[in-house]
Design an enzyme around this catalytic site. Sequence first.
Site, PDB file in Angstrom:
ATOM      1  N   THR A 176     -35.560  87.099  66.799  1.00  0.00           N
ATOM      2  CA  THR A 176     -35.693  87.908  68.021  1.00  0.00           C
ATOM      3  C   THR A 176     -36.158  89.308  67.633  1.00  0.00           C
ATOM      4  O   THR A 176     -35.869  89.771  66.527  1.00  0.00           O
ATOM      5  CB  THR A 176     -34.311  87.989  68.704  1.00  0.00           C
ATOM      6  OG1 THR A 176     -33.993  86.710  69.214  1.00  0.00           O
ATOM      7  CG2 THR A 176     -34.267  89.010  69.833  1.00  0.00           C
ATOM      8  N   GLY A 229     -26.599  84.901  71.783  1.00  0.00           N
ATOM      9  CA  GLY A 229     -26.567  85.736  72.972  1.00  0.00           C
ATOM     10  C   GLY A 229     -25.330  85.567  73.832  1.00  0.00           C
ATOM     11  O   GLY A 229     -24.950  86.494  74.564  1.00  0.00           O
TER      12      GLY A 229
HETATM   13  N1  ASP Z   1     -29.976  87.013  71.273  1.00  0.00           N
HETATM   14  C1  ASP Z   1     -30.962  85.958  71.360  1.00  0.00           C
HETATM   15  C2  ASP Z   1     -30.505  84.963  72.404  1.00  0.00           C
HETATM   16  O1  ASP Z   1     -29.364  84.557  72.364  1.00  0.00           O
HETATM   17  C3  ASP Z   1     -31.213  85.246  70.082  1.00  0.00           C
HETATM   18  C4  ASP Z   1     -31.286  86.069  68.819  1.00  0.00           C
HETATM   19  O2  ASP Z   1     -31.219  87.294  68.867  1.00  0.00           O
HETATM   20  O3  ASP Z   1     -31.420  85.482  67.734  1.00  0.00           O
HETATM   21  O4  ASP Z   1     -31.292  84.533  73.200  1.00  0.00           O
END
Ligand code: ASP
Length: 307
Positions: A176, A229
């Site tokens: 991300t 998340g």
């Molecule tokens: N936070 C992101 C989500 O859960 C994924 C990540 O940051 O790796 O969609």
Amino acid sequence: MGIALIAHGGAGKWRPGSDDDALAGLTAAVEAGRRILAAGGSSLDAVCATVVALEDNPIYNAGTGAVLNFDGFCELDACVMESREARAGAVSGLQRAKNPILVARKVMEETDHVMLTGDGAQRFARVMGFPDHDPITPERRADWFDKRNRLDEVLGKHALRMRRFLQDHPEYAGGTVGAAAVDSHGVLAAATSTGGVTLKMVGRVGDSPVPGAGNYACARVAASATGTGEFVLRSLATRAVAERVERGESLAASMEAVLEGLGRDYDADVGLIAVDATGMPVARHRTRDMPHAWFCGDGPVAARMRA
Ligand code: ASP
């Protein structure tokens, strides 16, 4: 006012041998943001330019090269927020977009809404002149086949709970992207973009597009979160950092306290980047890796895999 910008490429465990690429991509992206801020441009333009560079780089899990969901297609989430008037725009579940962060910005600037999702977001993107773009790369498609095969071995058809599998395979997490900046007028902005967690259920929305969860900007702090998340949503992690700063704690102490709580409550695999209004960039994470790059004032861009 001191200018500053910090960006991350996702909390997780990067594959062996990928560090140089991860740091080079972040350095180039932060340089793009720095040029804008150094010329007197806005933090909003700077974080968007940084995130666009990362979305266009297929090694990160955002825009082109985003991970695939359980059914084998992308659902992209993004959010941008600016401290002025607490303006925010977000999209979730976009399937065919090159730069979800720019669509999120249009939601903020051109509509009365904060978030558009799924078909509505896709239709809006087209109306705003963004051509359809297939974000799936051959590498991600191959990854997906590999994961699905392993998942079927481990879980059979009962694959509604993927977390355990992903804990055993941390190399599948991460990527991300996010950026936080303060400009020469003291305006703060944050932008975050992701394909979400790999093998997520169709329709799953994570923290990244939710203001106060994965992305947040107010007069004191701009922050972006990364990692699973669901934990960030449940703790409203970026807003929690801002509340502590508003109460007078330092930015680093605030981020450490929020991550400590996430560790205590959930053993969460989460990371945070942020800048405060004084131009102080900080990165903290509970994962092995969280590639990040930053600059402040007229200093050079620096980049590291771990804080
Ligand atoms: N936070 C992101 C989500 O859960 C994924 C990540 O940051 O790796 O969609």
